[in-house]
Design an enzyme around this catalytic site. Structure first.
Site, PDB file in Angstrom:
ATOM      1  N   GLY A  90       0.826  -1.200   0.000  1.00 52.21           N
ATOM      2  CA  GLY A  90       0.000   0.000   0.000  1.00 52.21           C
ATOM      3  C   GLY A  90       0.861   1.251   0.000  1.00 52.21           C
ATOM      4  O   GLY A  90       2.086   1.175  -0.141  1.00 52.21           O
ATOM      5  N   ALA A  91       0.243   2.398   0.141  1.00 52.67           N
ATOM      6  CA  ALA A  91       0.971   3.668   0.251  1.00 52.67           C
ATOM      7  C   ALA A  91       0.087   4.654   1.002  1.00 52.67           C
ATOM      8  O   ALA A  91      -1.136   4.521   1.022  1.00 52.67           O
ATOM      9  CB  ALA A  91       1.319   4.224  -1.129  1.00 52.67           C
ATOM     10  N   GLU A 106      10.103  -2.465   4.178  1.00 52.70           N
ATOM     11  CA  GLU A 106       9.376  -2.367   2.903  1.00 52.70           C
ATOM     12  C   GLU A 106      10.324  -1.937   1.797  1.00 52.70           C
ATOM     13  O   GLU A 106      10.354  -2.513   0.713  1.00 52.70           O
ATOM     14  CB  GLU A 106       8.222  -1.359   3.024  1.00 52.70           C
TER      15      GLU A 106
HETATM   16  O1  DER Z   1       3.127   1.801   6.283  1.00 46.65           O
HETATM   17  C1  DER Z   1       3.037   1.603   5.086  1.00 46.65           C
HETATM   18  O2  DER Z   1       3.956   1.840   4.271  1.00 46.65           O
HETATM   19  C2  DER Z   1       1.683   1.172   4.543  1.00 46.65           C
HETATM   20  O3  DER Z   1       1.867   0.462   3.339  1.00 46.65           O
HETATM   21  C3  DER Z   1       0.886   2.427   4.287  1.00 46.65           C
HETATM   22  O4  DER Z   1       1.642   3.221   3.435  1.00 46.65           O
HETATM   23  C4  DER Z   1      -0.490   2.147   3.715  1.00 46.65           C
HETATM   24  O5  DER Z   1      -1.288   1.634   4.749  1.00 46.65           O
HETATM   25  P1  DER Z   1      -2.851   1.395   4.511  1.00 46.65           P
HETATM   26  O6  DER Z   1      -2.951   0.399   3.377  1.00 46.65           O
HETATM   27  O7  DER Z   1      -3.319   0.809   5.818  1.00 46.65           O
HETATM   28  O8  DER Z   1      -3.475   2.713   4.180  1.00 46.65           O
END
Ligand code: DER
Length: 231
Positions: free
Chosen positions: A85-86, A106
């Site tokens: 995710g981001a 990550e």
């Molecule tokens: O901590 C991270 O890098 C997660 O991937 C974050 O960027 C996204 O978290 P979410 O999918 O719970 O919004």
């Protein structure tokens, strides 16, 4: 809620990129959790075979609880695909990550993947990175001195902005690697590469949550079941 459905939909579309026999890197956070669940379903109910490493103990625990065997990155070597995710993405597909505190692992995993697919919902799309506070990973040793150096470096970049310790200064969050997270409230980041490089020049800074030139594709899932793609 629509954002949660959007996250699920983006994970569902990302599954199209998964091929039998792939070496996968599994991301961290609530969107990546949907992907882990879909992968487990494909493995357990449809016999999908793959090898996987994880970007956090949180993801390792979730995957393991669903019957996915998690190997180390070093055991797998170069990965075919990483999915994560981001917190934000901009028109250049540059990202802010680290909301879940796993940015160092990550970035290590994802820098070893041939392709990085980012799964999001529309709320993560921005014109300029920075509305989400930029997390950087800081060693425990000299952490307060490092915070001072970070703020001085930010000032020299014209960013006289607030920084706060994730979890607060008395019981700061400790990452899987035993470091702390400093969140930088930059508001608007005009030059992400310059900012990241300036941070990485400070000895106590281990890594930043700016993922520049790393994402291959960004999938934005929508609550109506459709998804949009940015290459
Ligand atoms: O901590 C991270 O890098 C997660 O991937 C974050 O960027 C996204 O978290 P979410 O999918 O719970 O919004």
């Amino acid at each position: 809620p629509p954002a949660e459905i959007g996250k699920f939909i983006s994970a569902k579309h990302a599954m199209q990129e998964v091929r039998a026999g792939m070496k996968l890197g599994l991301g961290t956070g609530s969107t990546a959790a949907w992907l882990v669940k879909l992968l487990a379903h494909a493995q357990n109910n449809h016999g999908l075979m793959f090898q996987a490493c994880a970007t956090s103990t949180q993801t390792t625990n979730l995957a393991t609880s669903l019957g996915i065997e998690i190997q180390s990155l070093d055991a797998l070597g170069a990965l075919d695909l990483a999915i994560d995710g981001a917190d934000e993405f901009d028109p250049n597909l540059d990202l802010i990550k680290g909301g879940g505190g796993a940015l160092l692992q990550e970035k290590i995993v994802e820098s070893n993947a041939k392709r990085l697919v980012i799964i999001t919902d529309a709320s993560k799309q921005v014109d300029h990175l920075g509305a989400f506070p930029l997390p950087i990973e800081v060693t425990k040793f000299g952490w307060i001195s490092t915070q001072r150096q970070v703020e001085e470096a930010l000032k020299s970049l014209g960013l006289a902005v607030r920084t706060t310790w994730r979890g607060g200064p008395t019981q700061p969050f400790v990452t899987d690697e035993g470091n702390h997270i400093l969140d930088i409230y930059a508001e608007k980041i005009i030059a992400p590469r310059a900012l990241s490089d300036a941070m990485l020049n400070i000895p106590g800074v281990v890594e930043t949550g700016l993922f520049i030139d790393m994402a291959s594709t960004i999938i934005m899932g929508d609550a109506d079941g459709t998804a949009r793609f940015r290459e």
